[in-house]
Enzyme design. Structure first.
Site, PDB file in Angstrom:
ATOM      1  CD  GLU A  35      -2.881  -0.537  -0.114  1.00 29.93           C
ATOM      2  OE1 GLU A  35      -3.340   0.662  -0.406  1.00 29.93           O
ATOM      3  OE2 GLU A  35      -3.151  -1.507  -0.692  1.00 29.93           O
ATOM      4  CB  CYS A 197     -17.758   2.558 -20.324  1.00 28.21           C
ATOM      5  SG  CYS A 197     -17.232   3.983 -19.801  1.00 28.21           S
ATOM      6  CB  CYS A 206     -21.804   4.573 -14.994  1.00 34.47           C
ATOM      7  SG  CYS A 206     -20.488   5.839 -14.988  1.00 34.47           S
TER       8      CYS A 206
HETATM    9 FE1  SF4 Z   1     -17.117   3.764 -17.542  1.00 32.83          FE
HETATM   10 FE2  SF4 Z   1     -18.585   4.600 -15.271  1.00 32.83          FE
HETATM   11 FE3  SF4 Z   1     -17.543   2.223 -15.420  1.00 32.83          FE
HETATM   12 FE4  SF4 Z   1     -16.171   4.316 -15.178  1.00 32.83          FE
HETATM   13  S1  SF4 Z   1     -17.304   3.777 -13.629  1.00 32.83           S
HETATM   14  S2  SF4 Z   1     -15.644   2.383 -16.447  1.00 32.83           S
HETATM   15  S3  SF4 Z   1     -17.099   5.760 -16.491  1.00 32.83           S
HETATM   16  S4  SF4 Z   1     -19.264   3.012 -16.583  1.00 32.83           S
END
Ligand code: SF4
Length: 344
Positions: A35, A197, A206
């Site tokens: 870490e 994504c 998201c």
């Molecule tokens: Fe894409 Fe949202 Fe997943 Fe990040 S959290 S990879 S922006 S879908």
């Protein structure tokens, strides 16, 4: 739809990282060390340093008993040396106050040098299975995008909101898989410049993705103009050896071996005679270097001075004469290492 944490845990089990040298039954010492090394440094860079480090310092007791010079030497090249000094100081506190056992609570971990809230939580969750929220750079990015949070994430108010969000999403169980999953997702899928994504387990809800804002979140740090500082670094050469000086224990490059420095406006040959008492007979200018710190930019003008043979030939305290090859084995700041490399 499954909860946020369940989706992260399922994804981590199938697609997360499982073969890092500090994972599995490696115990809290290796988790703690990893870490600290992973702060500001990527996994691929850390792994060889980590392996060399644990070969020399396999446990807290060995680390506590080592000299600071030896710890810095094994950290040399990783940068951010205050991490190594704090790690060493923390090991000594663990040896003297905790009978050599790494404490398992957030408060006790945070009381050790160099362990902030997120690092303490990561150790507590990964090594001891405690339900604690982490908020490192990768996790911040995932949370900011998933909830479409505006504002620079390191700004106090935004960060406080992110801590709340991180805590509200913790699972009831499987905290280690969840914590590792958040780290893995940020490092391998929800990356800074091109998030994948389509491969993300939380893409359905998201907000950044739904609002087409993945590229603009997180909001970048407000730009500030860094001040410039100029110095000369002297490569004092005498019979194939260079003079190194130990930096004071705190401040920039604290405790590392460096090259003698002079203000930029002093003649290097005069400065060498006056400050170091050595007589140069030839000088050679080298190409300038620039090194950026978080709060200023350092412009280095290196000057190589060939000295008349020195008398006496022993070094003063806090100094040592070494061949360039031997110097490179010491704990050196990155630009100093670059400069000395030219002489090997
Ligand atoms: Fe894409 Fe949202 Fe997943 Fe990040 S959290 S990879 S922006 S879908």
């Amino acid at each position: 739809m499954k909860s946020f944490s369940s989706r992260i845990i399922d994804w981590q089990r199938k697609h997360g990282r499982h073969d890092l040298p500090w994972q599995g039954s490696s115990g809290p010492y290796l988790v703690w060390l990893s870490e600290i090394m992973l702060q500001q440094t990527q996994v691929a860079t850390v792994i060889p340093y980590f392996q060399r480090f644990i070969e020399r310092f396999p446990d807290v007791t060995t680390l506590a008993a080592a000299s600071e010079d030896s710890v810095l030497e094994h950290w040399s090249g990783l940068g951010y040396y205050s991490r190594a000094r704090n790690l060493h100081a923390a090991a000594q506190q663990i040896a003297s106050r905790h009978e050599g056992k790494i404490p398992d609570t957030l408060d006790a971990l945070q009381a050790l040098p160099g362990i902030g809230r997120s690092t303490a939580a990561a150790i507590a969750a990964l090594a001891f299975g405690r339900t604690e929220a982490i908020l490192d750079g990768n996790v911040k990015r995932v949370l900011v995008r998933h909830a479409a949070i505006d504002g620079w994430p390191d700004e106090k108010k935004v960060e406080a909101a992110l801590w709340q969000l991180a805590e509200s999403r913790l699972p009831q169980q499987n905290i280690a898989a969840y914590t590792q999953g958040m780290m893995d997702l940020g490092a391998t899928v929800c990356t800074r410049s091109s998030p994948a994504c389509d491969a993300c387990p939380v893409q359905v809800d998201c907000q950044a993705r739904l609002q087409d804002r993945c590229a603009s979140l997180p909001v970048p740090r407000p730009k500030k103009i860094l001040p410039d500082k100029h110095v000369q670094m002297l490569l004092l050469l005498d019979r194939g050896e260079l003079l190194l000086e130990k930096r004071p224990p705190s401040g920039i490059w604290g405790g590392l071996w460096s090259l003698p420095e002079l203000p930029a406006d002093i003649d290097a040959m005069d400065g060498c005679r006056m400050r170091y008492g050595h007589n140069p007979h030839a000088r050679q200018a080298l190409p300038a270097l620039r090194h950026s710190f978080t709060h200023f930019r350092l412009h280095i003008q290196p000057v190589c001075l060939h000295l008349e043979p020195r008398v006496p030939s022993v070094a003063s305290p806090g100094q040592q004469w070494l061949t360039p090859a031997a110097a490179l084995k010491s704990a050196l700041p990155v630009p100093v290492r670059t400069l000395i490399h030219q002489f090997v």
